[in-house]
Design a protein around this motif. Structure first.
Motif, mmCIF file in Angstrom:
data_model
loop_
_atom_site.group_PDB
_atom_site.id
_atom_site.type_symbol
_atom_site.label_atom_id
_atom_site.label_comp_id
_atom_site.label_asym_id
_atom_site.label_seq_id
_atom_site.Cartn_x
_atom_site.Cartn_y
_atom_site.Cartn_z
ATOM 1 N N GLN A 47 0.722 -1.155 -0.005
ATOM 2 C CA GLN A 47 0.090 0.025 0.201
ATOM 3 C C GLN A 47 0.631 1.189 -0.259
ATOM 4 O OE1 GLN A 47 -2.666 -0.587 3.367
ATOM 5 N NE2 GLN A 47 -4.051 -1.623 2.098
ATOM 6 N N PRO A 48 1.467 1.386 -0.899
ATOM 7 C CA PRO A 48 2.430 2.696 -1.161
ATOM 8 C C PRO A 48 1.861 4.107 -0.860
ATOM 9 C CG PRO A 48 2.023 1.699 -3.346
ATOM 10 C CD PRO A 48 1.489 0.803 -2.377
ATOM 11 N N TYR A 49 0.522 3.993 -1.425
ATOM 12 C CA TYR A 49 -0.153 5.369 -0.919
ATOM 13 C C TYR A 49 -0.210 5.709 0.598
ATOM 14 C CZ TYR A 49 -3.882 2.041 -0.029
ATOM 15 O OH TYR A 49 -4.734 1.058 0.659
ATOM 16 N N LEU A 53 5.460 10.140 2.646
ATOM 17 C CA LEU A 53 6.860 10.787 2.478
ATOM 18 C C LEU A 53 7.274 10.509 0.866
ATOM 19 C CD1 LEU A 53 8.415 9.354 5.663
ATOM 20 C CD2 LEU A 53 7.735 11.565 5.112
ATOM 21 N N LEU A 54 6.771 9.693 0.253
ATOM 22 C CA LEU A 54 7.070 9.311 -1.088
ATOM 23 C C LEU A 54 6.496 10.445 -2.205
ATOM 24 C CD1 LEU A 54 6.677 5.429 -1.150
ATOM 25 C CD2 LEU A 54 8.695 6.871 -0.790
ATOM 26 N N HIS A 55 5.429 11.026 -1.598
ATOM 27 C CA HIS A 55 4.695 11.836 -2.455
ATOM 28 C C HIS A 55 4.012 12.742 -1.710
ATOM 29 C CE1 HIS A 55 3.197 14.104 -6.055
ATOM 30 N NE2 HIS A 55 1.887 13.349 -5.892
ATOM 31 N N PRO A 56 4.520 13.837 -0.928
ATOM 32 C CA PRO A 56 3.585 14.402 0.301
ATOM 33 C C PRO A 56 2.675 15.318 -0.285
ATOM 34 C CG PRO A 56 6.090 15.125 0.106
ATOM 35 C CD PRO A 56 5.751 14.263 -1.056
ATOM 36 N N GLY A 57 2.487 15.722 -1.472
ATOM 37 C CA GLY A 57 1.097 16.480 -1.983
ATOM 38 C C GLY A 57 0.841 17.718 -1.012
ATOM 39 N N PHE A 65 4.323 12.276 9.282
ATOM 40 C CA PHE A 65 5.045 11.743 10.493
ATOM 41 C C PHE A 65 4.015 10.249 10.983
ATOM 42 C CE2 PHE A 65 6.222 11.056 14.979
ATOM 43 C CZ PHE A 65 7.539 10.770 14.798
ATOM 44 N N VAL A 66 2.749 10.356 11.132
ATOM 45 C CA VAL A 66 2.044 9.288 11.631
ATOM 46 C C VAL A 66 1.402 8.424 10.590
ATOM 47 C CG1 VAL A 66 1.407 10.764 13.621
ATOM 48 C CG2 VAL A 66 0.134 11.159 11.671
ATOM 49 N N GLN A 67 2.380 7.744 9.970
ATOM 50 C CA GLN A 67 1.629 6.843 8.955
ATOM 51 C C GLN A 67 1.997 5.530 9.580
ATOM 52 O OE1 GLN A 67 -0.056 7.555 6.115
ATOM 53 N NE2 GLN A 67 0.484 9.767 6.755
ATOM 54 N N PRO A 68 0.680 4.554 9.384
ATOM 55 C CA PRO A 68 0.970 3.487 10.097
ATOM 56 C C PRO A 68 2.088 2.328 9.698
ATOM 57 C CG PRO A 68 -1.301 3.999 9.593
ATOM 58 C CD PRO A 68 -0.499 4.901 8.914
#
Length: 99
Positions: A47-49, A53-57, A65-68
């Protein structure tokens, strides 16, 4: 002409190196941290979305910072370093006392 082979039937526990003589419980505890990290990395790959950090938008720091998956990886590393190592050492000491 027949070939002759030698088969080792068993080794005494004293002949195995200390790193090999780990109990089943200690081995399971030692694997929990690395397995958690692998699951976190697999989650991030599948689930790269989730990894903004890969594509901040245009998102702010705290949202990034708070990505599971990042927290799962961090939890696995922290468990392996601060919980599993001392616990495995205690389990090995307990096993040595029982012998």
């Amino acid at each position: 002409m027949e070939a002759e082979t030698q088969v080792v039937r068993g080794l005494p526990a004293e002949s195995a190196p200390a790193s090999v003589r780990i109990g089943a419980r200690a081995g399971a505890v030692a694997l929990l941290g690395p397995l958690t990290v692998v699951v976190g990395v697999a989650w991030a790959i599948l689930q790269p979305y989730r990894i903004k950090l890969l594509h901040p938008g245009g998102e702010g720091f705290w949202y990034l910072f708070v990505q599971p998956p990042l927290w799962v990886i961090a939890a696995g590393i922290l468990f392996a370093v601060f919980v599993a190592r001392p616990l495995v050492a205690d389990l090995e000491a307990f096993e040595e006392e029982r012998r």
